[in-house]
Design a protein around this motif. Structure first.
Motif, short mmCIF file in Angstrom:
data_model
loop_
_atom_site.label_atom_id
_atom_site.label_comp_id
_atom_site.label_asym_id
_atom_site.label_seq_id
_atom_site.Cartn_x
_atom_site.Cartn_y
_atom_site.Cartn_z
N LEU A 1 4.23 -9.45 -0.56
CA LEU A 1 3.12 -9.19 0.36
C LEU A 1 3.50 -9.53 1.80
N LYS B 1 -5.40 -4.46 1.10
CA LYS B 1 -5.08 -3.65 -0.08
C LYS B 1 -4.28 -2.40 0.31
N LYS C 1 -6.99 -11.94 -3.60
CA LYS C 1 -8.45 -11.88 -3.59
C LYS C 1 -8.94 -12.98 -2.64
N ASN D 1 2.63 -1.55 -5.46
CA ASN D 1 1.46 -1.86 -6.30
C ASN D 1 1.26 -3.36 -6.52
N THR D 2 1.85 -4.17 -5.65
CA THR D 2 1.64 -5.62 -5.73
C THR D 2 0.19 -5.92 -5.38
N GLU D 3 -0.46 -6.69 -6.21
CA GLU D 3 -1.88 -6.98 -5.98
C GLU D 3 -2.05 -7.91 -4.78
N SER D 4 -2.86 -7.47 -3.82
CA SER D 4 -3.15 -8.32 -2.66
C SER D 4 -4.00 -9.51 -3.10
N GLU E 1 -8.44 -16.44 -3.93
CA GLU E 1 -7.04 -16.88 -3.92
C GLU E 1 -6.61 -17.26 -2.51
N ARG F 1 5.24 -12.66 -5.81
CA ARG F 1 4.09 -11.87 -5.34
C ARG F 1 3.83 -12.14 -3.86
N SER G 1 -0.42 -3.03 0.56
CA SER G 1 0.23 -3.78 -0.51
C SER G 1 1.42 -3.00 -1.07
#
Length: 225
Positions: free
Chosen positions: A71, A15, A26, A21-24, A29, A67, A18
């Motif tokens: 990352l 996190k 979970k 603000n790209t969501e790492s 996932e 995405r 990242s």
């Protein structure tokens, strides 16, 4: 030395690095990605070169290619983190590191075992059997003495003490072992980076007597939740 597969897994899941603000990813996932790659006889490190795999993940798992690309592009930030952790004596292993990941943990929890483990100290303690000691933070002098003597007793029998490192029973049993040449595996809920540089722990870590690990990023803060 961190494996290439673990580095790519960190790029996807950390996190703190990242970008934009790209969501790492979970854990759920990340597991889907690993399963899909395994089904196609591919390693996760292949994502850096084979862009077709990103499209496959998007079509099969619904994780967008853009995405994933964002990352995976943050290798510089990861390199800085790894360098800083290395200076503190922190290592990183993942479930993909078959030579050092705790085999008992993997066998017991299978697809629910932690994907990434951060730690400092002797990795060999991760695969040793031991005796778990946890207890209250608020204790009497008598209870403190009992915990300390328990740690000392296990040290005399060369039995690893496994604990959570909280003040009270946990710490008293920990130091009861360490102060008598024993070995301890301390499993922290957070704050690994601040713990490993603490003088009261550092000497034992350097002597390979104390191993500290956490499933949370080293700079994470502890909360009651």
């Amino acid at each position: 030395m961190i494996s290439d597969n673990t580095k790519v897994l960190l790029l996807l899941m950390l996190k703190s690095i990242s970008p934009d603000n790209t969501e790492s990813l979970k854990p759920s996932e990340a597991r889907k990605v690993l399963d899909l790659l395994d089904q196609n006889n591919e390693e996760i490190s292949s994502l850096l070169e084979n862009k077709k795999l990103l499209s496959l993940i998007e079509s099969e798992n619904g994780i967008s290619e853009s995405r994933l690309s964002k990352l995976l592009s943050n290798s510089m930030s990861l390199s800085i983190n790894l360098t800083n952790w290395s200076k503190m004596g922190i290592w990183v292993i993942s479930v993909l590191d078959l030579d050092c990941y705790p085999i008992k943990l993997k066998m017991k929890y299978r697809d629910k075992c932690p994907l990434i483990i951060y730690g400092s100290g002797n990795k060999k303690n991760l695969n040793k059997s031991g005796f778990g000691i946890v207890g209250s933070r608020k204790i009497t002098a008598e209870e403190s003495q009992y915990a300390h003597l328990s740690g000392k007793k296990f040290a005399s029998k060369d039995i690893l003490v496994i604990t959570g490192g909280a003040r009270g029973i946990d710490q008293d049993s920990m130091f009861g072992s360490l102060q008598n040449d024993g070995h301890v595996l301390c499993i922290l809920p957070a704050e690994l980076s601040s713990k490993v540089v603490d003088k009261k722990y550092r000497n034992y870590i350097e002597k390979q007597k104390l191993t500290m690990i956490s499933c949370e990023e080293p700079e994470s803060n502890w909360t009651p939740g």
